[in-house]
Design a protein around this motif. Structure first.
Motif, mmCIF file in Angstrom:
data_model
loop_
_atom_site.group_PDB
_atom_site.id
_atom_site.type_symbol
_atom_site.label_atom_id
_atom_site.label_comp_id
_atom_site.label_asym_id
_atom_site.label_seq_id
_atom_site.Cartn_x
_atom_site.Cartn_y
_atom_site.Cartn_z
ATOM 1 N N PHE A 298 42.459 46.095 33.741
ATOM 2 C CA PHE A 298 41.295 46.973 33.869
ATOM 3 C C PHE A 298 40.675 47.115 32.492
ATOM 4 N N ILE B 227 34.105 50.074 35.565
ATOM 5 C CA ILE B 227 35.434 49.576 35.214
ATOM 6 C C ILE B 227 35.562 48.163 35.768
ATOM 7 N N GLY C 12 37.480 49.317 30.703
ATOM 8 C CA GLY C 12 36.423 50.297 30.919
ATOM 9 C C GLY C 12 36.445 51.352 29.838
#
Length: 162
Positions: free
Chosen positions: A90, A108, A92
């Protein structure tokens, strides 16, 4: 390098990495065009075009670093796929807009396959007013860890991601 090595050697398959404290006044003057400190100078840009350009440049640099890590994951062969095929990354931010401290509608990026558990389908828009904890709860569900006792609506899993 340490994160990539830890994943590659199966020392861990779960990790968290933060580029820097979001409220720091780190000096990014090594980047072309950046003269202001990060937090008070660029993040709190006051909608001043010059400060926004510097803020964008810093964020672009962070994205380039993340892309480099993801590329390295894609080059590591694990027999039945790559490290990236078997992982989920991930990328973000904790804020959508640093000036307003807005944490709504966080963009994200999710990259990787998690052994086929993740179905990539382009942009996914969470239901309105969803907290990022719903993404975290969904991720835990992919590992078989569901919190059945939680009545907190922010901990509900998102549908349509796997």
């Amino acid at each position: 390098d340490l994160l990539m090595l830890a994943m590659w050697t199966d020392t861990t398959r779960v990790s968290s990495f933060m580029f820097g404290a979001s409220q720091c006044n780190a000096d990014f003057s090594f980047l072309d065009g950046v003269r202001e400190p990060f937090h008070e100078g660029c993040s709190h840009h006051g909608y001043q075009e010059e400060k926004i350009k510097q803020y964008v440049r810093i964020n672009e640099w962070h994205a380039q670093l993340a892309a480099g890590l993801i590329h390295r994951f894609s080059e590591i062969d694990e027999g039945d796929g790559t490290l990236l095929d078997h992982s989920l990354v991930f990328f973000g931010s904790s804020l959508k807009d640093g000036h307003e401290h807005s944490s709504d509608d966080l963009p994200i990026l999710a990259i990787g396959g998690l052994h086929g558990r993740v179905r990539h389908r382009g942009h996914y828009f969470a239901p309105k007013d969803s907290h990022v904890s719903r993404l975290h709860a969904t991720t835990l569900g992919w590992y078989g860890a569901h919190d059945e006792s939680s009545e907190n609506s922010t901990a509900q899993e998102l549908t349509g991601l796997s």
